[in-house]
Design a protein around this motif. Structure first.
Motif, short mmCIF file in Angstrom:
data_model
loop_
_atom_site.label_atom_id
_atom_site.label_comp_id
_atom_site.label_asym_id
_atom_site.label_seq_id
_atom_site.Cartn_x
_atom_site.Cartn_y
_atom_site.Cartn_z
N MET A 1 0.84 -1.20 0.00
CA MET A 1 0.00 0.00 0.00
C MET A 1 0.88 1.25 0.00
O MET A 1 1.80 1.38 0.81
N VAL A 2 0.59 2.17 -0.90
CA VAL A 2 1.33 3.43 -0.97
C VAL A 2 0.56 4.49 -0.18
O VAL A 2 -0.64 4.67 -0.35
N ILE A 3 1.26 5.18 0.71
CA ILE A 3 0.67 6.22 1.53
C ILE A 3 0.69 7.53 0.75
O ILE A 3 1.75 8.02 0.37
N ARG A 4 -0.47 8.09 0.52
CA ARG A 4 -0.59 9.32 -0.27
C ARG A 4 -0.58 10.52 0.68
O ARG A 4 -1.33 10.56 1.64
N VAL A 5 0.29 11.50 0.38
CA VAL A 5 0.51 12.62 1.29
C VAL A 5 0.37 13.96 0.56
O VAL A 5 0.79 14.09 -0.59
N VAL A 6 -0.22 14.93 1.25
CA VAL A 6 -0.22 16.32 0.80
C VAL A 6 0.61 17.12 1.80
O VAL A 6 0.44 16.97 3.02
N VAL A 7 1.52 17.95 1.30
CA VAL A 7 2.36 18.79 2.15
C VAL A 7 1.92 20.24 1.99
O VAL A 7 1.94 20.78 0.88
N ALA A 8 1.52 20.87 3.10
CA ALA A 8 1.03 22.25 3.05
C ALA A 8 1.88 23.14 3.95
O ALA A 8 1.90 22.97 5.17
N ASP A 9 2.61 24.07 3.34
CA ASP A 9 3.46 25.00 4.08
C ASP A 9 3.71 26.21 3.18
O ASP A 9 3.92 26.05 1.98
N ASP A 10 3.70 27.41 3.76
CA ASP A 10 3.89 28.59 2.92
C ASP A 10 5.35 28.83 2.58
O ASP A 10 5.66 29.71 1.77
N GLN A 11 6.27 28.04 3.14
CA GLN A 11 7.68 28.15 2.80
C GLN A 11 8.02 27.10 1.74
O GLN A 11 7.94 25.90 2.00
N GLU A 12 8.40 27.58 0.58
CA GLU A 12 8.65 26.67 -0.53
C GLU A 12 9.76 25.67 -0.22
O GLU A 12 9.67 24.49 -0.61
N LEU A 13 10.79 26.10 0.49
CA LEU A 13 11.90 25.19 0.80
C LEU A 13 11.46 24.07 1.73
O LEU A 13 11.94 22.94 1.61
N VAL A 14 10.57 24.39 2.65
CA VAL A 14 10.05 23.35 3.55
C VAL A 14 9.24 22.33 2.76
O VAL A 14 9.42 21.11 2.91
N ARG A 15 8.36 22.82 1.91
CA ARG A 15 7.55 21.90 1.08
C ARG A 15 8.44 21.02 0.22
O ARG A 15 8.25 19.80 0.14
N ALA A 16 9.41 21.64 -0.43
CA ALA A 16 10.29 20.89 -1.34
C ALA A 16 11.13 19.88 -0.56
O ALA A 16 11.30 18.74 -1.02
#
Length: 224
Positions: A1-16
């Protein structure tokens, strides 16, 4: 099973950075990123991820409101708040909104992936090492002149002796292994006790069991 994730942060470097770490895992896929709370809610609606990593402070819609909406409308998505070491007021409110825990923004690579897997499996992400501090601050902030509101005692009365003991130890920040050693039972038995007490107390997960324990008076902050 693959765990699907959404990353939400206003800092682009953190998201990346988080996205790169998570996508490198064979069992985890980052299906979307969001730069604010509104985008996070929309990404969850569109992609129906297993886990949403959600920054507390974001523009347009803050993480708290986004957590409320996601937890209410998409119960299949587990919400994990991203915060700094100095516990943010909004994190406590997010726990009430239904979030399953929090991760520090300077989390280590292995702890990040372990945390995502833990929450996806249905467990809460409340590290034993910070439970005492979190709950100590939580109760101090919530308590007024008359003290915090107490849930009905009848719910506590439904617990067996061992389930009540498990709740108190869980609230002290002990892991399943530590609770098992304290009660001289197996970890499997502890997991059964935790599952039973969550059902009887009508709680979402371990995080909310800890909060309930302090607010009900089953455990008092500051006691040894």
């Amino acid at each position: 099973m693959v765990i699907r994730v959404v990353v939400a942060d206003d800092q682009e470097l953190v998201r990346a950075g988080f996205g790169m770490i998570l996508d490198a895992q064979p069992d985890i896929e980052v299906v979307a990123e969001a730069a604010d709370g509104a985008q996070a809610v929309e990404a969850v609606r569109e992609h129906r991820p297993d886990v949403l990593l959600l920054d507390v402070r974001m523009p347009v819609m803050d993480g708290l409101e986004a957590a409320r909406r996601v937890c209410a409308d998409h119960p299949g998505t587990k919400v994990v708040m991203l915060t700094t070491f100095d516990i943010d007021d909004y994190v406590f409110d997010a726990l009430y909104a239904g979030a399953s825990g929090f991760l520090l923004k300077d989390v280590r690579r292995d702890d990040l992936t372990h945390g995502v897997r833990t929450v996806a499996s249905g467990e809460a992400l409340l590290a034993p090492s910070v439970t005492r501090r979190l709950i100590g601050e939580f109760t101090a902030r919530r308590a007024g002149p008359a003290g915090p509101a107490r849930p009905p005692s009848r719910l506590l009365q439904q617990l067996t002796g061992r389930e009540a003991e498990t709740l108190r130890l869980l609230a002290r920040g002990l892991s399943n292994a530590e609770i098992a050693a304290e009660l001289t039972v197996s970890e499997h038995t502890v997991k059964t006790h935790v599952s039973n007490l969550l059902a009887k107390l009508r709680l979402r997960d371990r995080v909310h069991a800890v909060v309930f324990a302090y607010e009900s008076g089953a455990v008092v902050a500051g006691e040894p």
